[in-house]
Design an enzyme around this catalytic site. Structure first.
Site, PDB file in Angstrom:
ATOM      1  N   ASP A  15       0.785  -1.245   0.000  1.00  0.00           N
ATOM      2  CA  ASP A  15       0.000   0.000   0.000  1.00  0.00           C
ATOM      3  C   ASP A  15       0.817   1.296   0.000  1.00  0.00           C
ATOM      4  OD1 ASP A  15      -1.829  -2.023   0.323  1.00  0.00           O
ATOM      5  OD2 ASP A  15      -2.938  -1.080   1.953  1.00  0.00           O
ATOM      6  N   ASP A  57      -4.702  -0.653  -1.688  1.00  0.00           N
ATOM      7  CA  ASP A  57      -6.051  -0.445  -1.215  1.00  0.00           C
ATOM      8  C   ASP A  57      -6.811   0.099  -2.427  1.00  0.00           C
ATOM      9  OD1 ASP A  57      -7.348  -0.857   1.182  1.00  0.00           O
ATOM     10  OD2 ASP A  57      -7.046   1.175   1.928  1.00  0.00           O
ATOM     11  N   HIS A  59     -10.559   0.901  -3.177  1.00  0.00           N
ATOM     12  CA  HIS A  59     -11.960   0.948  -2.758  1.00  0.00           C
ATOM     13  C   HIS A  59     -12.868   1.552  -3.821  1.00  0.00           C
ATOM     14  CE1 HIS A  59     -10.666  -0.090   1.216  1.00  0.00           C
ATOM     15  NE2 HIS A  59     -10.068   1.046   1.470  1.00  0.00           N
ATOM     16  N   SER A  65     -15.813   1.176   4.807  1.00  0.00           N
ATOM     17  CA  SER A  65     -14.835   1.613   5.813  1.00  0.00           C
ATOM     18  C   SER A  65     -14.770   3.139   5.931  1.00  0.00           C
ATOM     19  CB  SER A  65     -13.436   1.085   5.463  1.00  0.00           C
ATOM     20  OG  SER A  65     -12.878   1.789   4.357  1.00  0.00           O
ATOM     21  N   HIS A  76     -10.659   7.246   1.176  1.00  0.00           N
ATOM     22  CA  HIS A  76      -9.263   7.158   0.727  1.00  0.00           C
ATOM     23  C   HIS A  76      -9.139   6.079  -0.331  1.00  0.00           C
ATOM     24  CE1 HIS A  76      -9.688   3.992   3.741  1.00  0.00           C
ATOM     25  NE2 HIS A  76      -8.739   3.354   3.090  1.00  0.00           N
ATOM     26  N   LYS A 101      -7.052  -4.771  -2.974  1.00  0.00           N
ATOM     27  CA  LYS A 101      -7.873  -5.297  -1.871  1.00  0.00           C
ATOM     28  C   LYS A 101      -8.975  -4.342  -1.459  1.00  0.00           C
ATOM     29  CE  LYS A 101      -4.200  -4.040   1.305  1.00  0.00           C
ATOM     30  NZ  LYS A 101      -4.828  -2.907   1.963  1.00  0.00           N
ATOM     31  N   GLU A 108     -14.409  -4.795   4.361  1.00  0.00           N
ATOM     32  CA  GLU A 108     -13.071  -4.267   4.592  1.00  0.00           C
ATOM     33  C   GLU A 108     -12.066  -5.404   4.476  1.00  0.00           C
ATOM     34  OE1 GLU A 108     -10.989  -2.170   4.277  1.00  0.00           O
ATOM     35  OE2 GLU A 108     -10.830  -0.865   6.036  1.00  0.00           O
ATOM     36  N   ALA A 136       0.002   0.523   6.532  1.00  0.00           N
ATOM     37  CA  ALA A 136       0.562   1.032   7.780  1.00  0.00           C
ATOM     38  C   ALA A 136       0.894  -0.163   8.668  1.00  0.00           C
ATOM     39  CB  ALA A 136      -0.429   1.952   8.491  1.00  0.00           C
ATOM     40  N   CYS A 140      -2.420  -2.828   7.657  1.00  0.00           N
ATOM     41  CA  CYS A 140      -2.248  -3.726   6.506  1.00  0.00           C
ATOM     42  C   CYS A 140      -0.969  -4.556   6.583  1.00  0.00           C
ATOM     43  CB  CYS A 140      -2.359  -2.925   5.220  1.00  0.00           C
ATOM     44  SG  CYS A 140      -4.048  -2.280   5.030  1.00  0.00           S
TER      45      CYS A 140
END
Ligand code: ZN
Length: 199
Positions: A15, A57, A59, A65, A76, A101, A108, A136, A140
């Site tokens: 990420d 990530d 989304h 989330s 985000h 993901k 989530e 982070a 993750c």
């Protein structure tokens, strides 16, 4: 030379996306400090022809989330937006396999293994030891490390190439992974650790 049955070292960059940089939609303090160490590790893996993978990530707008949906995070890494792009200057080798993901609006997923097909990719590449860096630490990276352990990979977390949203939580995450069997390594040592990794 790679012999049949030999297991490979691989590097997974978790990420490294614009929204997770300081000032981004979900900025990780010091998130930008991991770019240099990760690049040095990426260069080192590329030099030795070792496989590299990246997660992101990814989304949909209105992901569960997000705060607008009652989740814990500001919006985000919405797929296809500049905030979801990999950080400029990250030296992922051309053709690096990327897994996305939490693309399901109602689910989530912190782990890079969660619903992404990463396990199959790693098995196909005969990965044994999985070096982990990115963001982070306590989300993750931690969840990815837990899954790596559960699935029988050997996670090696690159200290210096991970950053946490909360420093104490990040320390706890690394301690947990170490207690479960992950190895913690100095990213600068790994970047220059030619002989040991070539074996
Ligand atoms: Zn997310």
């Amino acid at each position: 030379m790679r012999m049949e049955g030999e297991v490979m070292d691989a590097l997974l960059v978790v990420d490294l996306q614009a929204d997770f940089m300081p000032g981004g939609a979900l900025g990780v303090p010091d998130g930008d400090r991991v770019i240099g160490p990760l690049n040095r590790c990426l260069d080192s893996f590329a030099r030795r022809g070792l496989p590299v993978f990246a997660s992101r990530d990814w989304h949909p707008a209105g992901h569960c989330s997000f705060r607008e949906r009652g989740g814990p995070w500001p919006a985000h890494c919405v797929a296809g937006t500049p905030g979801a792009a990999f950080v400029p200057g990250l030296r992922l080798p051309p053709g690096t396999p990327v897994v996305s993901k939490a693309a399901d609006p109602e689910r989530e997923a912190y782990s890079a293994f969660d619903g992404t097909g990463l396990e199959a990719l790693l098995r196909r590449a005969r990965v044994g030891r999985l070096f982990l860096g990115g963001l982070a630490t306590e989300y993750c990276v931690l969840y990815t490390g837990r899954d790596a352990l559960r699935l029988g990979f050997q996670p090696a977390v690159l200290e210096g190439a991970v950053a946490a949203i909360s420093a104490p939580d990040g320390e706890r995450a690394l301690a947990e992974l170490a207690a479960q069997g992950a190895v913690l390594l100095d990213s600068e040592e790994v970047a220059g650790w030619k002989e040991a990794l070539r074996s």
